[in-house]
Design a protein around this motif. Structure first.
Motif, PDB file in Angstrom:
ATOM      1  N   ILE A  92       1.032  -1.247  -0.075  1.00 48.49           N
ATOM      2  CA  ILE A  92       0.014  -0.028  -0.132  1.00 48.49           C
ATOM      3  C   ILE A  92       0.970   1.241   0.129  1.00 48.49           C
ATOM      4  O   ILE A  92       1.591   1.360   0.837  1.00 48.49           O
ATOM      5  N   LEU A  93       0.794   1.987  -0.907  1.00 55.04           N
ATOM      6  CA  LEU A  93       1.404   3.238  -1.043  1.00 55.04           C
ATOM      7  C   LEU A  93       1.134   4.300  -0.024  1.00 55.04           C
ATOM      8  O   LEU A  93      -0.241   4.425   0.224  1.00 55.04           O
ATOM      9  N   GLU A  94       2.223   4.928   0.789  1.00 50.72           N
ATOM     10  CA  GLU A  94       1.722   5.558   1.809  1.00 50.72           C
ATOM     11  C   GLU A  94       1.879   7.072   1.525  1.00 50.72           C
ATOM     12  O   GLU A  94       1.094   8.005   2.100  1.00 50.72           O
ATOM     13  N   ASP A  95       3.112   7.718   0.888  1.00 45.55           N
ATOM     14  CA  ASP A  95       3.275   8.871   0.599  1.00 45.55           C
ATOM     15  C   ASP A  95       3.096   9.295  -0.748  1.00 45.55           C
ATOM     16  O   ASP A  95       3.820  10.076  -1.431  1.00 45.55           O
ATOM     17  N   PHE A 139       8.522   5.698  -3.476  1.00 47.82           N
ATOM     18  CA  PHE A 139       7.519   6.134  -2.793  1.00 47.82           C
ATOM     19  C   PHE A 139       7.398   4.906  -1.654  1.00 47.82           C
ATOM     20  O   PHE A 139       7.572   3.833  -1.931  1.00 47.82           O
ATOM     21  N   GLN A 140       7.122   5.380  -0.310  1.00 50.35           N
ATOM     22  CA  GLN A 140       7.123   4.374   0.677  1.00 50.35           C
ATOM     23  C   GLN A 140       6.012   3.611   0.823  1.00 50.35           C
ATOM     24  O   GLN A 140       5.004   4.124   0.210  1.00 50.35           O
ATOM     25  N   ALA A 141       5.922   2.217   0.958  1.00 54.20           N
ATOM     26  CA  ALA A 141       5.023   1.461   1.022  1.00 54.20           C
ATOM     27  C   ALA A 141       4.926   0.524   2.166  1.00 54.20           C
ATOM     28  O   ALA A 141       6.005   0.167   2.768  1.00 54.20           O
ATOM     29  N   LYS A 142       3.650   0.076   2.482  1.00 49.36           N
ATOM     30  CA  LYS A 142       3.534  -0.835   3.644  1.00 49.36           C
ATOM     31  C   LYS A 142       3.304  -2.259   2.933  1.00 49.36           C
ATOM     32  O   LYS A 142       2.386  -2.371   2.376  1.00 49.36           O
ATOM     33  N   ALA A 143       4.083  -3.390   3.434  1.00 52.52           N
ATOM     34  CA  ALA A 143       3.876  -4.656   2.826  1.00 52.52           C
ATOM     35  C   ALA A 143       2.990  -5.425   3.756  1.00 52.52           C
ATOM     36  O   ALA A 143       2.894  -5.190   5.143  1.00 52.52           O
ATOM     37  N   LYS A 144       1.969  -6.181   2.940  1.00 53.93           N
ATOM     38  CA  LYS A 144       0.994  -7.007   3.930  1.00 53.93           C
ATOM     39  C   LYS A 144       1.059  -8.491   2.957  1.00 53.93           C
ATOM     40  O   LYS A 144       1.155  -8.647   1.737  1.00 53.93           O
TER      41      LYS A 144
END
Length: 882
Positions: free
Chosen positions: A774-777, A852-857
Motif C-alpha cells: 500500500i503506497l503511503e506517501d 515512494f514508501q509502501a507498507k507490505a502485507k
C-alpha cells in the motif's frame, strides 16, 4: 552498391577467418564456387532440422550444439545470412519495455562481445553506447521507467541532460530536447558476420549446414513432426525449427498440418552516406530519436540512419522467394519525412553525399513481440521468428531460450509474453495481419502509455451483448481478439477527450471507474465476462476424474455442484494455468480459465490427457455468454428472476447450479465473482444472452444496478489480494509462493503434476513471496501512477518487481502486488523468504526513478471492508489478517 559491399565484406572476412570452412562443414557452397557442382547429399535423418540460416537459425543451432545436441541439420534456401539479417542495421540495444526482451538483448550483447574470440570470425563488435532522446516530458517518463528496469538488472544506464547529449555526440541538435537516456554498454555489430560466426561455432560442434536447399513442407505423423521435405530429398527428424523470417508464415501453412505463425513483412528503409570530411569516430554513440521516428549510427565514417514511418508499406508476400532477398526499390518520396527528421537532428549533414537508400523487408507481429515456442497443434514443431526489426538485439537470447525449451522442455525464464500459443487461428488472417502491421510498425516509435489499445483488427470476437453495451457508452479493449469493456462513459461526458487521454498520471477514467466500484460494493453491477476460456471435460466412466486429479493440484473429487479453484501446474510446481472447475455430474466437469489460455491450455491438456475414446474435451467458449453479477444486492436480483432461494444458506460460496433465469433454462449459476465480493457468475447459453441480460437490468433497476467493466474488476481484485494468471502468476510461480497452499492436495496422498517440487518447497521454504504493498506517501492527483513492472526496494536494496497495481477506492490509496526475493548482501545468493523477512522490512516502490514508501502485507484487510473509513482515519497496521 552498399548492400553488395556489405555482403562482399562479410564474405572476405568470413573466408579469411575460416580457410577450412568447406572441409569443416562438408557442405559449404559459395555462389561463385565451381569446385563443387554437386553438393554433398543431405543426411537421411537427423534429430533436429532448422530452416533458415539468418541470425535466428544460426543462434538456435549454436545454442543446441552448446547444450550437447549434435545431430542437427541447418538448411538455408539461399546463402547464410543473406536474408533480412544481411540488411540489419546492426544495433544491439538493451533499452526494452518488456522484461523478457530486455533479458534477451542483454544476453545477446554479452554473447556477441566474446564471439570473435571464440570463433575467430570478425563480428565487427564495437561498444558505442546508445542515447535515446526525449522531446516531451511523457517520453522522458517512459525512458525513466526503462532506466529503472535496466539499473536493477545491473545494466549501466543514466538519465542525462541535453547538454550531456551534446558532449557525447557533438553533431546532435539538442534545442528541442528535454532529456535523454544513455546506455553506455549498447553496441554495434555486423549482423551478417555474427550469423556466420554462430554458424562456424555450430559446425565445429557437429551441426551440418546446407545452403541452396529449400524446405517445401513438414510431414506430420500422429500429431508429431516426422520428416522435412526439401528440393533435395527428405530428412526424417524428431524436431523442426521454423526460423524462416518473413517466409515463416507461408512455411507454417505449407505443411500437412498447418501451423499458424502470425507475422507479415513491411518495407524498411535506411540511408547510407559516404564518410564525413572528418570521419565519425567508430565508438560514437548510436542515437535513437523515437519522437522523430529515426535511429542514427556510425557507418564506416559516415552514417546509417533509418526509421519507422507513420505510413508503412506492407509487402503482401503471396509466394516464397527461393533466393536471397534482393534489394527492393528506392522510394525517396516515402523516406522524405524520416530524412527531414534526420536533418533536423543533425543539421551538419546537409552537404553530405548519400551513397544509397536501402529498402529491405522486416517482419512484424500483431502485438510487437517476437514469436517463439512449440506449435500447439504439432509436437516437435518449434518457431522463432517475427522480430519486429530487433532481430540482432534478440538473436542470441532468443536462440538460447528456444534451445533450452527444446532440450529441457522449458526455458530458464518466463517467455509467455513471446509464446506462439498467445495467438489463436484468428490472428493468422492475411487481411488482419496486413492491417495490423501497418499499425504496429509506427507504434515501435509511438509513446506507449499504460492501457493503450490496438485500433486495427478489432470487433473480431464479440459477445452477443456487444451492440447493447456499446450503445450504453462502453469503452472497449481487446484480449486474445475478444472485445472486453474497460468502463462505461456516462451520458454527457466528453467522449473524445476520454478516448484520447494518454498519460502516466491519474487517468481521465478515474471517477467513472470509482463510481462503478462503489456500485459493486453497495448495490449490484453487471460485467460481461464472456471472453473467459471455457472447456467441458467428460467421460463414460471415471476417466475424466482420474485424469484431472493428476493434472490439477487441488482435489476435484468433490460433491456434484461444487466449484474448485485450482492450478494446472508443471513439473516444477509453476502455474501453467489458474482456473475454476465446476463438477457438473459424476463424470463431467466445466472448466473456466483466463481469456488468453484458450490455445495454451487446450494444447497442454491435449498433450497430457490419455488417448481414450471414452474421454472427451470440448472448447465451449463460444457457447456461453458469461455475466458477472457483483454486489450485495446480486442475491435479490437473482432470487426474483429465478423464484429460487439463493441466499448463502441455500446457495453457499463456490457452488454451481443449473437454474432458470427469466424465461431461459439451463443457466449455469456459480457463487463466485473472481473479486472477493459477493455475487454470482451466470454462464448463459448464447441464444438466451440478450434475454437474460435485459431481464437482469430491468429487475435490477430498483436495486440501483449498473454496467461495469474490467477496470473496476481489477481494482476490486487487487485490493482483495487476488492474483491473476498472466499478470501475477506464471509458469515460474508456485502455489507456495503466493499463499495458496490451501488449494493444493498435498495431504491427501494423491499424485499430481508438480507434487515433488511443492513438497520440497514446503520442507525447505520459498525463495520469493507474493506480497501486497500500500503506497503511503503517494499523491494520486499529482504523482506518477504505478502500473506494473516497478522495482521494489526493501531497506534500500532491490528485492523484486510489481506484477500488477490499481487504485483502491476503498483504501483511497494505490495498491501494488508483486514478488519479494531475498538476496545475500555479500554473495548475491538467493535465500529463503520468511514471513519475518517480509514484515520487518521498510519498503519503497520505484516509479520512473522516484521512490515512494509502501507498507507490505501478506494478507488482505478484512475489517477494512466491513466499514468504510477515510484514509486519514485509517491506521493500516492495525488490521487483523483475514
Amino acid at each position: 552498391a552498399a548492400g553488395m559491399f556489405l555482403r562482399l565484406l562479410s564474405d572476405v572476412r568470413w573466408r579469411a577467418a575460416n580457410p577450412k570452412w568447406r572441409r569443416m562443414t562438408c557442405c559449404w557452397r559459395s555462389a561463385s564456387s565451381t569446385a563443387e557442382p554437386h553438393p554433398v547429399s543431405l543426411p537421411a535423418q537427423a534429430q533436429v532440422v532448422i530452416c533458415g540460416g539468418g541470425i535466428m537459425g544460426t543462434s538456435v543451432a549454436y545454442h543446441l550444439s552448446k547444450m550437447g545436441w549434435k545431430d542437427i541439420v541447418l538448411l538455408e534456401q539461399g546463402r547464410l545470412a543473406a536474408g533480412t539479417t544481411r540488411f540489419c542495421a546492426g544495433i544491439v540495444s538493451t533499452a526494452r519495455q518488456v522484461s523478457i526482451e530486455l533479458k534477451m538483448a542483454d544476453y545477446s550483447n554479452k554473447l556477441y562481445q566474446q564471439l570473435e574470440q571464440e570463433t575467430g570470425v570478425n563480428t565487427g563488435y564495437v561498444k558505442t553506447g546508445s542515447i535515446s532522446l526525449a522531446q516531451t516530458q511523457d517520453r522522458l517518463i517512459s525512458l525513466k521507467r526503462i532506466a529503472s528496469s535496466l539499473n536493477v538488472m545491473g545494466i549501466p544506464c543514466e538519465i542525462i541532460t541535453p547538454k550531456q547529449v551534446a558532449q557525447l555526440h557533438p553533431l546532435i541538435n539538442i534545442h528541442d530536447l528535454v532529456g535523454a537516456m544513455y546506455v553506455p554498454e549498447d553496441a554495434l555489430v555486423s549482423s551478417a558476420n555474427v550469423s556466420l560466426a554462430l554458424a562456424t561455432a555450430a559446425s565445429r560442434n557437429g551441426v551440418q549446414i546446407h545452403e541452396r536447399t529449400s524446405v517445401s513442407h513438414v510431414s506430420v505423423q500422429k500429431g508429431r513432426v516426422a520428416a522435412v521435405e526439401t528440393d533435395r530429398g527428405e530428412i526424417k527428424c524428431q524436431y523442426f525449427v521454423n526460423c524462416a523470417g518473413q517466409w515463416a508464415y507461408e512455411l507454417g501453412h505449407s505443411g500437412e498440418e498447418p501451423v499458424n505463425i502470425p507475422l507479415h513483412a513491411c518495407e524498411h528503409f535506411y540511408l547510407l552516406t559516404h564518410p564525413l570530411k572528418e570521419p565519425l569516430a567508430s565508438n560514437l554513440p548510436t542515437i535513437v530519436d523515437p519522437d522523430g521516428r529515426i535511429y542514427i549510427r556510425n557507418w564506416q565514417g559516415g552514417i546509417l540512419s533509418g526509421g519507422f514511418e507513420k505510413n508503412p508499406k506492407p509487402l503482401f508476400t503471396e509466394g516464397r522467394n527461393q533466393l536471397e532477398i534482393h534489394n527492393l526499390q528506392e522510394d525517396w518520396d516515402h523516406f522524405e519525412p524520416l530524412l527531414s527528421a534526420l536533418l533536423r537532428r543533425m543539421p551538419d549533414l546537409e552537404a553530405l553525399q548519400i551513397m544509397q537508400l536501402v529498402n529491405c523487408p522486416e517482419s512484424f507481429t500483431p502485438d510487437m513481440r517476437c514469436i517463439m515456442g512449440e506449435s500447439p497443434t504439432v509436437r516437435g514443431y518449434f518457431v522463432l521468428a517475427g522480430m519486429n526489426s530487433a532481430g540482432i538485439s534478440y538473436g542470441g537470447g532468443a536462440g538460447k531460450y528456444l534451445a533450452e525449451w527444446m532440450v529441457n522442455g522449458y526455458p530458464s525464464e518466463n517467455v509467455w509474453p513471446l509464446d506462439l500459443k498467445r495467438f489463436g487461428t484468428l490472428q493468422s488472417s492475411r487481411t488482419f495481419l496486413r492491417h495490423r502491421v501497418m499499425e504496429v510498425m509506427p507504434l515501435i516509435c509511438d509513446l506507449k502509455v499504460p492501457r493503450w489499445d490496438f485500433q486495427t483488427g478489432r470487433q473480431l470476437r464479440t459477445s452477443p451483448l456487444y451492440d447493447r453495451l456499446d450503445a450504453q457508452g462502453a469503452r472497449w479493449m481487446e484480449k486474445h481478439g475478444f472485445e472486453r469493456v474497460k468502463y462505461f462513459v456516462p451520458p454527457g461526458k466528453d467522449l473524445l477527450d476520454l478516448g484520447q487521454s494518454k498519460t502516466f498520471y491519474k487517468p481521465d477514467w478515474f471517477d467513472i471507474v470509482g463510481s462503478e466500484v462503489k456500485c459493486c460494493k453497495e448495490a449490484v453491477c453487471v460485467i460481461d465476462m464472456s471472453s473467459f476460456t471455457k472447456f467441458e471435460i467428460s467421460s463414460t466412466g471415471d476417466q475424466a476424474l482420474e485424469s484431472l486429479q493428476y493434472l490439477f493440484s487441488n482435489d476435484l473429487d468433490v460433491p456434484v455442484g461444487h466449484v474448485v479453484h485450482t492450478g494446472m501446474l508443471n513439473e516444477n510446481g509453476g502455474y501453467e494455468n489458474d482456473c475454476s472447475i465446476a463438477r457438473l455430474s459424476k463424470r463431467s466437469f466445466f472448466m473456466i480459465s483466463p481469456t488468453d489460455q484458450q490455445v495454451h491450455c487446450w494444447a497442454w491438456l491435449k498433450n497430457r490427457l490419455p488417448d481414450d475414446s471414452n474421454l472427451t474435451m470440448e472448447d465451449v467458449t463460444w457457447k456461453y455468454t458469461a455475466l458477472n453479477l457483483i454486489g450485495p444486492r446480486a442475491v435479490d436480483v437473482l432470487s426474483e428472476l429465478s423464484y429460487a432461494p439463493v441466499t448463502p444458506e441455500h446457495f453457499p460460496s463456490l457452488f454451481c447450479k443449473e437454474m432458470s433465469v427469466g424465461y431461459a433454462n439451463g443457466i449455469r449459476v456459480m457463487s463466485i465473482t473472481h473479486t472477493g465480493e459477493p455475487g454470482f457468475m451466470l454462464y448463459i447459453p448464447i441464444e438466451y444472452a440478450l434475454h437474460v441480460y435485459n431481464e437482469v437490468m430491468n429487475m435490477g433497476q430498483k436495486y440501483g444496478i449498473r454496467n461495469a467493466g474490467y477496470y473496476a474488476l481489477r481494482s476490486l481484485r487487487i485490493e482483495k489480494f487476488f492474483a491473476f494468471w498472466g499478470q501475477d502468476l506464471d509458469a515460474f510461480t508456485t502455489p507456495m509462493e503466493c499463499g495458496r497452499e490451501f488449494q493444493v492436495k498435498l495431504e491427501k496422498g494423491m499424485q499430481f503434476v508438480g507434487q515433488e517440487a511443492l513438497l520440497e518447497q514446503k520442507q525447505n521454504g520459498v525463495y520469493k513471496r507474493f506480497t501486497m504493498f500500500i503506497l503511503e506517501d503517494h499523491d494520486t492527483d499529482m504523482d506518477l501512477w504505478p502500473w506494473w513492472g516497478e522495482p521494489i526496494f526493501r531497506n534500500g536494496r532491490y528485492v523484486g518487481k510489481t506484477t500488477s497495481s490499481a487504485y483502491s477506492y476503498t483504501l483511497e490509496r494505490h495498491v501494488c502486488l508483486g514478488f519479494v526475493q531475498h538476496f545475500d548482501e555479500k554473495t548475491g545468493e538467493e535465500l529463503v523468504v520468511t514471513t519475518d523477512f517480509i514484515n520487518q522490512g521498510e519498503y519503497e516502490i520505484d516509479i520512473a526513478g522516484q521512490r515512494f514508501q509502501a507498507k507490505a502485507k501478506l494478507y488482505p484487510f478484512s475489517s477494512l471492508f466491513a466499514q468504510r473509513r477515510r484514509k486519514d482515519e485509517v491506521e493500516l497496521s492495525g488490521y487483523q489478517r483475514e
